[in-house]
Structures are given as structure tokens and as C-alpha cells.
Write a protein that holds these residues in place. Structure first.
Motif, mmCIF file in Angstrom:
data_model
loop_
_atom_site.group_PDB
_atom_site.id
_atom_site.type_symbol
_atom_site.label_atom_id
_atom_site.label_comp_id
_atom_site.label_asym_id
_atom_site.label_seq_id
_atom_site.Cartn_x
_atom_site.Cartn_y
_atom_site.Cartn_z
ATOM 1 N N ALA A 115 -8.235 7.540 0.801
ATOM 2 C CA ALA A 115 -8.730 8.880 1.144
ATOM 3 C C ALA A 115 -7.601 9.751 1.670
ATOM 4 O O ALA A 115 -7.531 10.950 1.354
ATOM 5 C CB ALA A 115 -9.844 8.777 2.186
ATOM 6 N N TYR A 116 -6.694 9.149 2.462
ATOM 7 C CA TYR A 116 -5.565 9.940 2.975
ATOM 8 C C TYR A 116 -4.688 10.436 1.842
ATOM 9 O O TYR A 116 -4.414 11.641 1.721
ATOM 10 C CB TYR A 116 -4.703 9.135 3.965
ATOM 11 C CG TYR A 116 -3.375 9.829 4.165
ATOM 12 C CD1 TYR A 116 -3.301 11.010 4.901
ATOM 13 C CD2 TYR A 116 -2.222 9.383 3.519
ATOM 14 C CE1 TYR A 116 -2.107 11.711 5.009
ATOM 15 C CE2 TYR A 116 -1.030 10.076 3.631
ATOM 16 C CZ TYR A 116 -0.976 11.244 4.371
ATOM 17 O OH TYR A 116 0.191 11.942 4.469
ATOM 18 N N PHE A 117 -4.212 9.508 1.000
ATOM 19 C CA PHE A 117 -3.225 9.987 0.022
ATOM 20 C C PHE A 117 -3.864 10.819 -1.078
ATOM 21 O O PHE A 117 -3.219 11.699 -1.639
ATOM 22 C CB PHE A 117 -2.335 8.852 -0.518
ATOM 23 C CG PHE A 117 -2.973 7.807 -1.389
ATOM 24 C CD1 PHE A 117 -3.448 8.106 -2.647
ATOM 25 C CD2 PHE A 117 -3.019 6.475 -0.971
ATOM 26 C CE1 PHE A 117 -3.976 7.130 -3.469
ATOM 27 C CE2 PHE A 117 -3.538 5.483 -1.780
ATOM 28 C CZ PHE A 117 -4.028 5.819 -3.037
ATOM 29 N N THR A 118 -5.152 10.613 -1.352
ATOM 30 C CA THR A 118 -5.830 11.484 -2.316
ATOM 31 C C THR A 118 -5.888 12.913 -1.790
ATOM 32 O O THR A 118 -5.559 13.867 -2.510
ATOM 33 C CB THR A 118 -7.246 10.971 -2.601
ATOM 34 O OG1 THR A 118 -7.167 9.691 -3.239
ATOM 35 C CG2 THR A 118 -8.003 11.931 -3.521
ATOM 36 N N GLY A 119 -6.275 13.075 -0.530
ATOM 37 C CA GLY A 119 -6.352 14.410 0.057
ATOM 38 C C GLY A 119 -4.987 15.069 0.158
ATOM 39 O O GLY A 119 -4.841 16.263 -0.129
ATOM 40 N N LEU A 175 1.153 8.946 5.941
ATOM 41 C CA LEU A 175 0.824 7.621 5.415
ATOM 42 C C LEU A 175 1.153 6.531 6.421
ATOM 43 O O LEU A 175 0.358 5.598 6.637
ATOM 44 C CB LEU A 175 1.577 7.396 4.107
ATOM 45 C CG LEU A 175 1.381 6.045 3.427
ATOM 46 C CD1 LEU A 175 -0.087 5.832 3.057
ATOM 47 C CD2 LEU A 175 2.267 5.937 2.188
ATOM 48 N N ASP A 176 2.313 6.637 7.067
ATOM 49 C CA ASP A 176 2.686 5.637 8.069
ATOM 50 C C ASP A 176 1.696 5.633 9.231
ATOM 51 O O ASP A 176 1.358 4.565 9.763
ATOM 52 C CB ASP A 176 4.097 5.908 8.593
ATOM 53 C CG ASP A 176 5.171 5.399 7.636
ATOM 54 O OD1 ASP A 176 4.849 4.549 6.786
ATOM 55 O OD2 ASP A 176 6.321 5.854 7.746
ATOM 56 N N TRP A 177 1.233 6.792 9.637
ATOM 57 C CA TRP A 177 0.253 6.850 10.724
ATOM 58 C C TRP A 177 -1.051 6.168 10.317
ATOM 59 O O TRP A 177 -1.660 5.441 11.109
ATOM 60 C CB TRP A 177 -0.010 8.297 11.120
ATOM 61 C CG TRP A 177 1.142 8.943 11.836
ATOM 62 C CD1 TRP A 177 2.298 8.333 12.246
ATOM 63 C CD2 TRP A 177 1.248 10.316 12.227
ATOM 64 N NE1 TRP A 177 3.119 9.240 12.868
ATOM 65 C CE2 TRP A 177 2.506 10.469 12.876
ATOM 66 C CE3 TRP A 177 0.424 11.413 12.096
ATOM 67 C CZ2 TRP A 177 2.934 11.685 13.376
ATOM 68 C CZ3 TRP A 177 0.861 12.639 12.598
ATOM 69 C CH2 TRP A 177 2.084 12.768 13.231
ATOM 70 N N VAL A 178 -1.487 6.394 9.099
ATOM 71 C CA VAL A 178 -2.720 5.760 8.620
ATOM 72 C C VAL A 178 -2.531 4.241 8.548
ATOM 73 O O VAL A 178 -3.417 3.471 8.943
ATOM 74 C CB VAL A 178 -3.126 6.328 7.247
ATOM 75 C CG1 VAL A 178 -4.296 5.545 6.661
ATOM 76 C CG2 VAL A 178 -3.510 7.798 7.377
ATOM 77 N N LEU A 209 0.827 -1.203 0.000
ATOM 78 C CA LEU A 209 0.000 0.000 0.000
ATOM 79 C C LEU A 209 0.865 1.259 0.000
ATOM 80 O O LEU A 209 0.505 2.270 -0.614
ATOM 81 C CB LEU A 209 -0.936 -0.002 1.204
ATOM 82 C CG LEU A 209 -2.015 -1.101 1.206
ATOM 83 C CD1 LEU A 209 -2.902 -0.961 2.440
ATOM 84 C CD2 LEU A 209 -2.866 -1.042 -0.056
ATOM 85 N N ARG A 210 2.005 1.204 0.691
ATOM 86 C CA ARG A 210 2.908 2.360 0.713
ATOM 87 C C ARG A 210 3.444 2.643 -0.698
ATOM 88 O O ARG A 210 3.484 3.802 -1.141
ATOM 89 C CB ARG A 210 4.065 2.103 1.681
ATOM 90 C CG ARG A 210 5.003 3.303 1.825
ATOM 91 C CD ARG A 210 6.163 3.008 2.760
ATOM 92 N NE ARG A 210 5.730 2.875 4.145
ATOM 93 C CZ ARG A 210 5.734 1.737 4.822
ATOM 94 N NH1 ARG A 210 6.141 0.624 4.251
ATOM 95 N NH2 ARG A 210 5.331 1.700 6.078
ATOM 96 N N VAL A 211 3.839 1.607 -1.403
ATOM 97 C CA VAL A 211 4.361 1.779 -2.761
ATOM 98 C C VAL A 211 3.290 2.365 -3.679
ATOM 99 O O VAL A 211 3.563 3.298 -4.457
ATOM 100 C CB VAL A 211 4.873 0.428 -3.314
ATOM 101 C CG1 VAL A 211 5.092 0.509 -4.826
ATOM 102 C CG2 VAL A 211 6.166 0.028 -2.624
ATOM 103 N N LEU A 212 2.069 1.858 -3.595
ATOM 104 C CA LEU A 212 0.995 2.372 -4.443
ATOM 105 C C LEU A 212 0.699 3.836 -4.132
ATOM 106 O O LEU A 212 0.457 4.640 -5.038
ATOM 107 C CB LEU A 212 -0.269 1.526 -4.267
ATOM 108 C CG LEU A 212 -0.209 0.127 -4.877
ATOM 109 C CD1 LEU A 212 -1.378 -0.716 -4.393
ATOM 110 C CD2 LEU A 212 -0.208 0.203 -6.407
ATOM 111 N N ALA A 213 0.738 4.192 -2.855
ATOM 112 C CA ALA A 213 0.482 5.584 -2.467
ATOM 113 C C ALA A 213 1.569 6.506 -3.015
ATOM 114 O O ALA A 213 1.273 7.566 -3.592
ATOM 115 C CB ALA A 213 0.400 5.699 -0.943
#
Length: 230
Positions: A148-152, A214-217, A88-92
Motif C-alpha cells: 500500500a505504501y509503495f503503490t501510493g 519505505l524504510d520507515w514502513v 521487499l525493498r528490492v521489489l518496491a
């Protein structure tokens, strides 16, 4: 019938196909944003009549869908990491990098789901990263939360970049210009928490801020995944 289900049209007299149309539209958007994209302008870029494009695409919204799906191919890694957090981190991060290359993407992220092959593959990669770690509803909510996090965050970063270009002021320049006003407002004592953040907080760049959030999410998602299945 979706735009992906519509058959290709024969080439005449100027060779045309959906791939060339989408590439021309992306080039226009990279140069001038989504407002620079129209079927007429794309046709002109391809030295074709506008009516030729309607054999491939019915509306500008369909063209946008195709453009987003084309850029989604840049987001997919060649190999899917085995660890769900890393996947998920890589995709973000790859989504952020794609948006920095194609700023118009930020305007379309988070809208209706893209049903093209690349968009579906990105969604599959997100869900597959968590498959088997929780029930399907938890997996879906986890993916929605991370997205939602990385979009915002991406939209905010792109908005700041556009503001810098529009005003000609970098972040530092803007802070110096607005500093006297902020200092006066904080001196009133009405905003103690904000004053503490301004004077004691550490300023970080956009990439570090994105990675930390991102890490927090992902930590929050991990906490949900460690709960036993009902």
C-alpha cells in the motif's frame, strides 16, 4: 475461464499470438497511456482485423490484465535476497522503476490481484520473504502494508510527472509561480505547522522520498515481527 486458461488460437492469415498482442498493447500504452489502447488500435498495429483479437482476448480489461502481468516480469529480480527487508525493498524499487518506464502501470497498481504467472510470482516473492518470521495473518498484513505504501507513493510520483508535462512547469517552476500565494496564506498565521514545514523543512527528490518512506514502513513491519508468536 480466465484469459490465462484460454487456449491459443491458430495463426491465420497474419501470424498472431497472445505475446504479440500484449507487446503491441504495451507499446501503445507507453506512447499514449491506457486511453490509447483498444482492441481496434492493437489490431491495426498488428495489421490484423479487430475480430481476430477476440479469439485471444474477450475484453479490454483482459488485455489490461495481460499487460500488467507482462510488466510484472520486469519487477522480479533474478535472485531473491536472503534478508526479508532487502527482498521487499528490492521489489518496491523495481516496481517504481517499472512504473517510470510504463507510466500507465500506476493507473492499474493496487486494483484487483493479477492472476497471471508473473503476478503470482511477485506475490509469492513478497510472502516468501517473510515466511516463517510470523504467523500467516501477520505476514499477509505486513505485505499489504508495504504494498500500500509503495503503490501510493508511485501513483503520486507519476501524477506529479503528468502534471509537469500538462502544465509545462517543473516542480521548481510551479513553486516559484505559486510562491506569492503560499507566502500570503502562511503570513495569516492560520497554518503554523505548514509554515514550519515550508520554511524549515528539507526538500528532497522523489527517489529519496520514496526510499525514506519505505524504510520507515519496513521499520514498522520489523517491530511487529519481533513480537513473540502467540
Amino acid at each position: 475461464m480466465t484469459v490465462w486458461d484460454r487456449p491459443e488460437q491458430p495463426n491465420r492469415p497474419v501470424p498472431l499470438d497472445r505475446e504479440r498482442i500484449v507487446a503491441a498493447a504495451i507499446a501503445l500504452a507507453d506512447e499514449g497511456g491506457l486511453e490509447a489502447v483498444s482492441l481496434r488500435k492493437v489490431a491495426a498495429r498488428l495489421n490484423a482485423g479487430p475480430m481476430r483479437l477476440y479469439g485471444f482476448i474477450s475484453t479490454k480489461e483482459e488485455l489490461f490484465d495481460l499487460m500488467v502481468d507482462e510488466v510484472q516480469a520486469e519487477i522480479l529480480p533474478e535472485e531473491q535476497p536472503g534478508d526479508w527487508r532487502e527482498a521487499l525493498r528490492v521489489l518496491a524499487h523495481r516496481t517504481r522503476q517499472a512504473a517510470l518506464r510504463h507510466e500507465w502501470l500506476a493507473d492499474l497498481l493496487g486494483g484487483r490481484p493479477t492472476l497471471g504467472p508473473n503476478g503470482l510470482a511477485v506475490t509469492e516473492a513478497k510472502l516468501a520473504a517473510l515466511d516463517g518470521l510470523a504467523d500467516v495473518d501477520t505476514v499477509m498484513r505486513a505485505v499489504e502494508t508495504v504494498s500500500a505504501y509503495f503503490t501510493g507513493a508511485i501513483r503520486r510520483e507519476i501524477a506529479n510527472l503528468r502534471a509537469e508535462r500538462a502544465t509545462g512547469l517543473s516542480k521548481r517552476d510551479w513553486q516559484r509561480a505559486s510562491g506569492p500565494h503560499v507566502t500570503r496564506m502562511l503570513a495569516t498565521g492560520r497554518f503554523p505547522a505548514l509554515a514550519k514545514a515550508v520554511y524549515d523543512g528539507t526538500d528532497v527528490d522523489a527517489e529519496e522520498s520514496f526510499a525514506t518512506g519505505l524504510d520507515w514502513v519496513l521499520d514498522a513491519v520489523a517491530a511487529k515481527l519481533t513480537r513473540p508468536l502467540a
